[in-house]
Design a protein around this motif. Structure first.
Motif, PDB file in Angstrom:
ATOM      1  N   ASP A  40       0.807  -1.227   0.000  1.00 52.23           N
ATOM      2  CA  ASP A  40       0.000   0.000   0.000  1.00 52.23           C
ATOM      3  C   ASP A  40       0.841   1.278   0.000  1.00 52.23           C
ATOM      4  OD1 ASP A  40       0.940   0.142   2.596  1.00 52.23           O
ATOM      5  OD2 ASP A  40      -1.006  -0.177   3.532  1.00 52.23           O
ATOM      6  N   GLY A  41       2.154   1.154  -0.159  1.00 58.46           N
ATOM      7  CA  GLY A  41       3.013   2.334  -0.260  1.00 58.46           C
ATOM      8  C   GLY A  41       3.665   2.763   1.036  1.00 58.46           C
ATOM      9  N   ARG A  42       3.278   2.169   2.169  1.00 58.06           N
ATOM     10  CA  ARG A  42       3.911   2.530   3.443  1.00 58.06           C
ATOM     11  C   ARG A  42       5.225   1.773   3.589  1.00 58.06           C
ATOM     12  NH1 ARG A  42      -0.648   1.026   7.642  1.00 58.06           N
ATOM     13  NH2 ARG A  42      -0.619  -0.796   6.288  1.00 58.06           N
ATOM     14  N   PRO A  43       6.224   2.402   4.248  1.00 53.90           N
ATOM     15  CA  PRO A  43       7.479   1.668   4.483  1.00 53.90           C
ATOM     16  C   PRO A  43       7.222   0.532   5.468  1.00 53.90           C
ATOM     17  CG  PRO A  43       7.479   3.736   5.681  1.00 53.90           C
ATOM     18  CD  PRO A  43       6.244   3.742   4.832  1.00 53.90           C
ATOM     19  N   ALA A  44       7.944  -0.572   5.305  1.00 53.26           N
ATOM     20  CA  ALA A  44       7.817  -1.713   6.217  1.00 53.26           C
ATOM     21  C   ALA A  44       8.411  -1.385   7.582  1.00 53.26           C
ATOM     22  CB  ALA A  44       8.481  -2.940   5.627  1.00 53.26           C
ATOM     23  N   VAL A  45       9.457  -0.559   7.595  1.00 53.20           N
ATOM     24  CA  VAL A  45      10.087  -0.158   8.846  1.00 53.20           C
ATOM     25  C   VAL A  45      10.862   1.139   8.625  1.00 53.20           C
ATOM     26  CG1 VAL A  45      12.184  -1.523   8.506  1.00 53.20           C
ATOM     27  CG2 VAL A  45      11.486  -0.922  10.825  1.00 53.20           C
ATOM     28  N   VAL A  46      10.819   1.997   9.636  1.00 53.37           N
ATOM     29  CA  VAL A  46      11.646   3.200   9.658  1.00 53.37           C
ATOM     30  C   VAL A  46      12.425   3.143  10.975  1.00 53.37           C
ATOM     31  CG1 VAL A  46      11.712   5.707   9.534  1.00 53.37           C
ATOM     32  CG2 VAL A  46       9.871   4.476   8.372  1.00 53.37           C
ATOM     33  N   ASP A  47      13.735   3.135  10.867  1.00 56.70           N
ATOM     34  CA  ASP A  47      14.626   3.017  12.028  1.00 56.70           C
ATOM     35  C   ASP A  47      15.076   4.409  12.449  1.00 56.70           C
ATOM     36  OD1 ASP A  47      16.192   1.848  13.970  1.00 56.70           O
ATOM     37  OD2 ASP A  47      17.648   0.986  12.592  1.00 56.70           O
TER      38      ASP A  47
END
Length: 131
Positions: A40-47
């Protein structure tokens, strides 16, 4: 000998990019990684890195069992952040859409602290030295 271990909290939120911007603005978090996108376009993870600590933000994906506080009816975890000036950090959080749950004030246990619910439903204890 004890193996090297790091615990990296991962906050599940509806919109990781919006949450990342919030944490950068209010905590001075540095975004160090933005992993590949999901369908859906969202990042899987942002660190993120804040001082000597790290945490991650990921999207709510019910099929994976990743549920946000709003999916669960509240946060089951308290995140505690120790800062030089808890009043300033608390005010900045509120100015960016968070709400005060317990006002920041001097506590009998020798800290100045309070609880803030961020716009994504996560509960933070904002703590520092007495005034």
């Amino acid at each position: 000998m004890t193996p090297s271990i790091r615990i990296l909290p991962r906050l599940i939120v509806p919109d990781p990019d919006r949450a990342s911007a919030f944490y950068q603005d209010v905590l001075g978090a540095e975004q160090v990684l933005r992993a590949p996108l999901i369908d859906d376009g969202r990042p899987a993870v942002v660190d993120h890195r804040v001082g000597g600590s790290s945490f991650r933000v990921s999207p709510a994906v019910s099929a994976w069992g990743w549920l946000s506080p709003s999916d669960l009816g509240g946060s089951a975890v308290l995140l505690e952040v120790e800062v030089d000036d808890p009043d300033v950090v608390g005010e900045r959080m509120v100015a960016h859409g968070a709400e005060v749950v317990v006002p920041i004030e001097n506590r009998p246990y020798g800290k100045r602290s309070g609880r803030i619910r961020d716009p994504f439903g996560h509960l933070w204890i904002v703590s520092g030295e007495l005034r």
